[in-house]
Scaffold this motif. Sequence first.
Motif, PDB file in Angstrom:
ATOM      1  N   GLU A   1      -1.193   3.136  -4.637  1.00  0.00           N
ATOM      2  CA  GLU A   1      -0.024   2.688  -5.389  1.00  0.00           C
ATOM      3  C   GLU A   1       0.539   1.430  -4.746  1.00  0.00           C
ATOM      4  O   GLU A   1       0.743   1.390  -3.531  1.00  0.00           O
ATOM      5  CB  GLU A   1       1.030   3.788  -5.418  1.00  0.00           C
ATOM      6  N   GLU A   2       0.778   0.425  -5.560  1.00  0.00           N
ATOM      7  CA  GLU A   2       1.306  -0.835  -5.041  1.00  0.00           C
ATOM      8  C   GLU A   2       2.765  -0.675  -4.648  1.00  0.00           C
ATOM      9  O   GLU A   2       3.568  -0.072  -5.362  1.00  0.00           O
ATOM     10  CB  GLU A   2       1.158  -1.929  -6.087  1.00  0.00           C
ATOM     11  N   THR A   3       3.117  -1.206  -3.478  1.00  0.00           N
ATOM     12  CA  THR A   3       4.493  -1.170  -2.982  1.00  0.00           C
ATOM     13  C   THR A   3       4.930  -2.591  -2.635  1.00  0.00           C
ATOM     14  O   THR A   3       4.159  -3.549  -2.777  1.00  0.00           O
ATOM     15  CB  THR A   3       4.596  -0.277  -1.728  1.00  0.00           C
ATOM     16  N   ASN A   4       6.148  -2.705  -2.161  1.00  0.00           N
ATOM     17  CA  ASN A   4       6.643  -4.024  -1.750  1.00  0.00           C
ATOM     18  C   ASN A   4       5.902  -4.556  -0.534  1.00  0.00           C
ATOM     19  O   ASN A   4       5.851  -5.769  -0.309  1.00  0.00           O
ATOM     20  CB  ASN A   4       8.139  -3.951  -1.447  1.00  0.00           C
ATOM     21  N   ASP A   5       5.330  -3.636   0.270  1.00  0.00           N
ATOM     22  CA  ASP A   5       4.673  -4.041   1.517  1.00  0.00           C
ATOM     23  C   ASP A   5       3.153  -3.957   1.452  1.00  0.00           C
ATOM     24  O   ASP A   5       2.495  -4.124   2.474  1.00  0.00           O
ATOM     25  CB  ASP A   5       5.175  -3.161   2.675  1.00  0.00           C
TER      26      ASP A   5
ATOM     27  N   ARG B   1       3.712   3.267   6.734  1.00  0.00           N
ATOM     28  CA  ARG B   1       3.297   2.038   6.046  1.00  0.00           C
ATOM     29  C   ARG B   1       2.143   2.280   5.081  1.00  0.00           C
ATOM     30  O   ARG B   1       2.085   1.658   4.016  1.00  0.00           O
ATOM     31  CB  ARG B   1       2.908   0.995   7.097  1.00  0.00           C
ATOM     32  N   LYS B   2       1.254   3.202   5.421  1.00  0.00           N
ATOM     33  CA  LYS B   2       0.045   3.400   4.615  1.00  0.00           C
ATOM     34  C   LYS B   2       0.120   4.574   3.641  1.00  0.00           C
ATOM     35  O   LYS B   2      -0.570   4.579   2.619  1.00  0.00           O
ATOM     36  CB  LYS B   2      -1.165   3.605   5.543  1.00  0.00           C
TER      37      LYS B   2
END
Length: 228
Positions: free
Chosen positions: A211-215, A141-142
């Motif tokens: 970095e921006e992700t969907n989560d 997740r991270k």
Amino acid sequence: MKKINCILMFVLGIVLCAGCADTAEPEERRSASKLPVISVEPSEEPEEKEESVEKPIALSDDEKKLFTDFIRERENYGFVLSEYDVPEKVDLSEVLYSGAGFGEPIPEEEIPLYLEATRNEFMDTDCLKFPQKSIDEFLQRKLGIRFDDLQRPFEWTYLSDTDSYYNMAGDTNYILLSCEEGSRQGDTYTLRFVPEDDWYPVFFSTETVVEETNDGYHFISNHILMEE
């Protein structure tokens, strides 16, 4: 008589011409089948268009506030305590040292197992437990990687009976940080974190890339900037 001879010779000439025509026809067909080969030079490939690179945009005050709140969360704080150029080289010991938001106190029934494994006689300070499954989910997740992808050794105490890691530590090593400045380029953010004034003499500032992700956000790299 002469007239008849002339007629015969005329007919004979016609027959001979017809024969010549018959023999010439296959040759013409053969010649026609051997068409000249025309070499065609390959056309030059069109030049690729240069991709336009988005220029970095300075963060607004609201964005800096957002990342200040972000780095103060327990699950994020540990990622600025070690240096790494790629996620696989993060120091997991530093990441989890403050609990990372999911470390739990060691259960009473597991204390004897821990003492036996560490050859200690008693627990002299707090000890946190981290199930390996939870560590793996946390890293995905991270960082977008799995536990087995880590390149640095992780030498905390592991108990196969519980499939968990344990760490005994007397402090949390937690310091308030703020996002002083930063920039955005596409989905990538380069952030400068600094300690609050009370902690400045004993701490450092960092350059952290996420970095921006969907989560949410993945940590990409972190460098510690030592101040003079």
